[in-house]
Design an enzyme around this catalytic site. Structure first.
Site, PDB file in Angstrom:
ATOM      1  CG  ASP A 140      -1.782   1.157   1.328  1.00 57.86           C
ATOM      2  OD1 ASP A 140      -2.466   1.429   0.340  1.00 57.86           O
ATOM      3  OD2 ASP A 140      -1.780   1.840   2.365  1.00 57.86           O
ATOM      4  CB  THR A 162      -1.927   5.528  -1.854  1.00 58.42           C
ATOM      5  OG1 THR A 162      -1.864   4.120  -1.734  1.00 58.42           O
ATOM      6  CG2 THR A 162      -3.114   6.037  -1.104  1.00 58.42           C
ATOM      7  CB  THR A 163       0.867   2.640  -5.502  1.00 61.07           C
ATOM      8  OG1 THR A 163       0.554   1.970  -4.297  1.00 61.07           O
ATOM      9  CG2 THR A 163       2.257   2.311  -5.939  1.00 61.07           C
ATOM     10  CG  ASP A 222      -6.385   0.510   0.139  1.00 62.16           C
ATOM     11  OD1 ASP A 222      -6.428   1.293   1.101  1.00 62.16           O
ATOM     12  OD2 ASP A 222      -5.363   0.279  -0.525  1.00 62.16           O
TER      13      ASP A 222
END
Lengths: 536, 532
Positions: free
Chosen positions: A69, A102-103, A400
């Site tokens: 994550d 988020t990546t 997520d």
């Protein structure tokens, strides 16, 4: 550099204590910043996509976290560089706002900056690059809106939600069980969703976990799990149809906040005080009993005597329950939180169909599960996993997925994943660039190139020949004008993401582009870095 | 200037390290394999023990071959090794046994994976193969398991066999029949409740291991108050958690302030009176034994002695809970309503001597499930290790009572799973099949290790086993026979294992191996600066 001379040749100091400060300026500063940002982005790049790898992070205290994550990696890396920190913030804000991608956002920002570097080499002013990026971003997001599809779902027909959650989960350690986990998440979100208002309060979903068992044992509890046990070892372990009193006052002798002293100077006083004390506990328990409570949940502790009295009056009780749990319990059971015994009345009690204590394996740890509450507004996802690291990672993954499901409830527009949206946007931006007069044209082209970094990384991580697969897909998108073609990460055999059922939320994607562009602009605008020197 | 810097210099904190790609993978493989090798030699009935010396004051020494205990005590810096430490701990918590096997299997899986990575197979492909192999193995394991739950006699025999197998790798191996009987008796008394708390283990140094015995009552390692009866028949017991020292007034801020010595005397008298009343109330419950969790001072003890009530002080929290459970009484803290408090009862309470110590023995207790195992042994180290071994055996038996399916031991399940996986691998296209074959090889390492540890010719034995299983798939009962040093029929040798334990070993080990394989980057933050 920071020393200048006035008209008479006398030196004067612009920057105080220059010896102890290091300073970089001009293009060099921009480049140094870009290098830093690229380093961070490169670390995350290999974690992108369903075949992304994990990172192992060791905290200063030696604890190990294994995750892919983006937000968690960056947070735990303890980045010290200023620009690096900006990217950490970037990933965090994506996490707060959307909860997923988020990546991707960091990889995109890194790639934008990388492109900017070569433009800088061409001699284009950083601000012009920034402006070009801004224009390109507008074109890209507008195109996103145009290729987005509305996907209707209803509480009966949840398949679209499940499919989207599965896309999110496929890149995580739970990939093996994505169907089961996705269903759990969707059920949880729908249970707490306020559909008419299209809002979901994720605070109502607790993700709790206990090490042990297998991931398959993860399940949704339509109620609340508290990590406590009954206050007296001999209280019944299972209660049916109980009325619950929630108290925030301790079962203890009163402790007035004002400083006071009770002086004992005669035997009579001693006696009366003793009786008063005993009476106190009896009154407390009696009040609970009178209100008709069958279970007491208290935020504070119990005196031994009170504990026994409760047991004696057949009033099971749970002590030391945390504030958050108390609130959740109150919401779920419909009970009012009672701060004083005097205010306890039958109408302030909550209700639950079943309260039971469960144990695990060979350890003595226990939890209490409260199920069948009248307001199904609070649910708990009970996670099991082979070890602590798996458990933490499952919890993060579920978070997520929950966020994604929530976003869909809020706005049911979706775009297709697998890099298809990025490729489509890249084509749109490139087309738009040709119509722009001025240096910005170059910046827009660079933006288009940068967008391709996401599908490129996806292909690379999946072990595909990255450039070949990207160009193939791009050519097909252009030829067939079909924006649903992406990288076939899972080797399914088709590039059409509609057939593969790989979706992402529109707001998530849009937010990624906005945030990444903003950060790039910010970094490009810096032309001077002054920092305390390391050698002082 | 910038180009001269290493890419992440200045990015992370000083003292932090980052390892990427192949390096990271290498570091985690090395760490995990080293961890597995550490405990490898303790596996199996002929496994060796380890001496652990603590770093703290006193340099305490533990001698053990319990995987979880060893791993728990080793300080490791390698993050991958920590993962293995963690799974062994979870295995211990969840099923109580197989703590060594799980680490060895995970280590072997990673060792195989390392070679595949060396052949340029992508880690994700390896993981996909491992997952498929795991599914096949799980199905095979479930198919191989059998249950005798319907026949109590046969089931008891199964339990005995399991207990013997578990204990054979421990220090108790010399007396394993004796201890297996002990453990099975204790578990069968629980009548399937699986509540291990009702089994109390007391360790007393002295005597020999085989002098250990199971007592059908409950033994409390405490003393009876002075001048009180040492033997009570048909005891009525009040179990309490109440202060019996001074019994202060708890109202906040209360204090004694007097102006003369006489008044001090009065209040003291009142306090004594209060205690006397309290004792009287306790006695009024119609009891002849009073057990308190907290201290009992001399004064109340004297009152109890006068009333002919046995009083036992300072039974700690576990003890008191267990007593309440065993005697069927409730833990009381107020004594206002004598009629309503549930008293505990038992046929006989008496003081017994074990070795040189006096203990209190409760027999004929209400809850027939409870029992006490008294362990005897020459030294405290032996006792500790015996306790750990017995705990393992009890946990496994407890799990088996809940989940009555059993398997043969001696590497039999591993051989079967390996065969099934290899069959499946033949039908699997793509590079995944390489990983599946590797999985099978890793499984075969367990019987190999067991044989190696016993000094046998492992290659020969495992090959024989493999041939036996291949010739007669699904029906062969061949496993490693430690005593004969050859392959042998596991049913005739009575080597059994619990299905639940084996399954958990398989799942946890695969999960851990997968997790370590997925890592391609290790970032270590700078160690926290400790002040002073």
């Amino acid at each position: 550099m920071s020393l200048a001379f006035d008209d008479y040749g006398r030196p004067f100091i612009i920057l105080r204590e220059q010896g102890s400060k290091s300073r970089v300026r001009g293009t060099e500063a921009v480049k140094a910043n870009i290098l830093a940002a690229k380093t961070v982005a490169r670390t995350l790049r290999s974690s992108l996509g369903p075949k992304g790898m994990d990172k192992m992070l060791q905290s200063p205290d030696g604890d190990v976290t294994i995750t892919n994550d983006g937000a968690t990696i960056l947070e735990q890396m303890e980045v010290q560089h200023q620009i690096g920190k900006l990217l950490v913030e970037l990933s965090k804000s994506q996490d707060h706002e959307i909860g997923d991608g988020t990546t991707g956002v960091v990889v995109l920002a890194g790639s934008l900056l990388e492109q900017a570097e070569s433009l800088l080499d061409m001699g284009i002013h950083p601000l012009r690059i920034a402006e070009g990026y801004e224009m390109a971003c507008k074109v890209a997001t507008a195109h996103l809106d145009s290729i987005a599809t509305k996907w209707d779902f209803s509480p009966e027909e949840v398949e679209p939600l499940v499919q989207t959650c599965m896309t999110t989960l496929s890149s995580k350690v739970v990939g093996r069980l994505k169907r089961q986990m996705a269903e759990i998440c969707v059920k949880a979100v729908l249970a707490v969703a306020d559909l008419p208002r299209r809002d979901v309060n994720l605070d109502l979903i607790k993700v709790e976990g206990k090490v042990g068992g297998a991931m398959e044992d993860t399940r949704l509890v339509e109620g609340i799990v508290i990590d406590k046990d009954f206050s007296h070892p001999q209280m019944p372990k299972e209660l049916k149809d109980v009325k619950i009193a929630i108290l925030t006052c301790p079962f203890e002798a009163p402790k007035p906040k004002t400083k006071h002293k009770v002086d004992i100077d005669t035997v009579e006083k001693f006696e009366s005080l003793r009786h008063a004390e005993q009476q106190y506990f009896i009154d407390m328990v009696q009040k609970c009993k009178d209100a008709g409570a069958g279970l007491i949940i208290c935020q504070w502790g119990f005196e031994d005597e009170a504990n026994h009295l409760l047991m004696h009056h057949n009033l099971p009780a749970i002590r030391w329950v945390g504030g958050v749990e108390i609130e959740l319990l109150a919401m779920a059971t419909g009970a009012r939180i009672v701060p004083r015994f005097e205010e306890l009345s039958p109408d302030k009690l909550g209700f639950a169909k079943c309260v039971r204590e469960v144990g695990y394996g060979t350890t003595k740890e226990r939890s209490i599960i409260i199920e069948g509450c009248p307001n199904l507004s609070a649910v708990t996802i009970w996670v099991r996993g082979g070890n602590r690291m798996v458990l933490d990672e499952v919890r993060r993954s579920l978070h997520d997925a929950l966020c994604v499901a929530r976003n869909l409830v809020r706005d049911n527009s979706i775009v297709y994943g697998g890099g298809s949206a990025e490729i489509a946007c890249s084509l749109a931006v490139e087309a738009a660039a040709d119509k722009v007069v001025g240096v910005e044209q170059y910046a827009m082209r660079a933006f288009a190139d940068a967008l391709e970094a996401v599908p490129l990384a996806l292909a690379e991580n999946s072990g595909l020949p990255s450039i070949e697969s990207l160009t193939a897909v791009k050519a097909r998108q252009l030829a067939e004008s079909n924006p649903h073609l992406g990288i076939d990460c899972n080797d399914v055999g088709t590039n059409d993401m509609r057939e593969q059922n790989v979706f992402e939320t529109l707001i998530g994607k849009r937010q990624q582009m906005f945030l990444a562009t903003q950060v790039c602009k910010m970094i490009l605008k810096i032309d001077d870095i002054i920092q305390p020197s390391q050698y002082d | 200037m910038a180009t001269l810097m290493a890419p992440n210099q200045g990015m992370l904190q000083e003292g932090a390290r980052e390892e990427k790609g192949e390096n990271a993978r290498m570091a985690s493989f090395v760490g995990a394999v080293a961890m597995a090798d550490l405990v490898k030699s303790t596996l199996g009935p002929k496994g060796m023990d380890k001496i652990l010396q603590s770093m703290g004051r006193g340099h305490e020494v533990t001698v053990t071959n319990d995987g979880a205990t060893i791993l728990k005590s080793v300080y490791v810096d390698n993050p991958a090794a920590k993962v293995l430490q963690d799974i062994s701990k979870v295995q211990d918590d969840e099923v109580g046994d197989g703590t060594t096997s799980v680490v060895v299997l995970a280590g072997e899986l990673l060792r195989e994976a390392e070679q595949l990575v060396g052949q340029k197979v992508h880690p994700m492909t390896i993981i996909a193969g491992f997952r498929e192999a795991e599914a096949v193995a799980k199905a095979e394991l479930t198919a191989a398991a059998f249950s005798n739950a319907e026949h109590p006699e046969a089931f008891r025999n199964d339990l005995l066999n399991i207990a013997r197998t578990t204990l054979s790798s421990k220090i108790l191996t010399a007396d394993k029949d004796h201890f297996a009987e002990l453990a099975v008796d204790a578990i069968t008394r629980l009548k399937g409740s699986g509540n291990l708390e009702a089994i109390h283990i007391i360790k007393k140094a002295g005597g020999a291991l085989k002098d250990s015995f199971l007592d059908e009552g409950f033994i409390l390692d405490k003393k009876i108050g002075v001048g009180q009866p040492k033997r009570i028949t048909d005891a009525k017991v009040l179990i309490a958690n109440t202060p019996m020292d001074t019994d202060k007034i708890k109202i906040y801020g209360a204090r004694v302030r007097v102006d003369s010595m006489a008044k001090v005397g009065e209040i003291e008298a009142a306090e004594k009176n209060k205690m006397r009343e309290k004792c009287q109330k306790i006695i009024d419950h119609g009891i002849n034994c009073f057990i308190n969790r907290q201290l009992i001072y001399n004064f109340p003890e004297e009152i109890f002695a006068d009333a002919g009530v046995m009083s036992i002080e300072h039974a700690d929290f576990d003890g008191i809970e267990r007593l309440a459970l065993v005697l069927g009484g409730e833990i009381a803290s107020t004594f206002e309503h004598p009629g309503e408090v549930k008293l505990g009862s038992c046929k006989l309470i008496e003081e017994t001597m074990i070795g040189e110590d006096k203990l209190i023995h409760f027999s004929g207790v209400a809850l027939g499930e409870a029992c006490t195992i008294v362990l005897r042994g020459a030294s405290s180290h032996i006792l500790e290790e015996a306790d750990r071994s017995l705990h393992d055996a009890l946990c496994v038996l407890g799990e088996t009572v809940k989940e009555p399916r059993v398997l043969y031991g001696g590497g039999w399940p591993e051989m079967r799973m390996a065969r099934a996986i290899e069959e499946a691998a033949k039908k699997t296209p793509g590079k995944k099949s390489l990983a599946m074959e590797a999985f099978a090889r890793a499984l075969r390492q367990l019987p190999t290790t067991i044989a190696d540890n016993a000094g046998l010719d492992s290659a020969d034995i495992v090959a024989t086993l493999r041939a036996a299983h291949g010739a007669d798939p699904g029906a062969s009962r061949m496993g490693v026979d430690m005593i004969a040093g050859a392959a042998g029929d596991m049913r005739e040798l009575g080597i059994y294992e619990s299905f639940k334990v084996k399954q958990q070993v398989l799942l946890s080990a695969t999960e851990a191996a997968e997790m370590i394989l997925r890592v391609d980057d290790i970032i270590r933050c700078a160690p926290r600066q400790r002040s002073g």
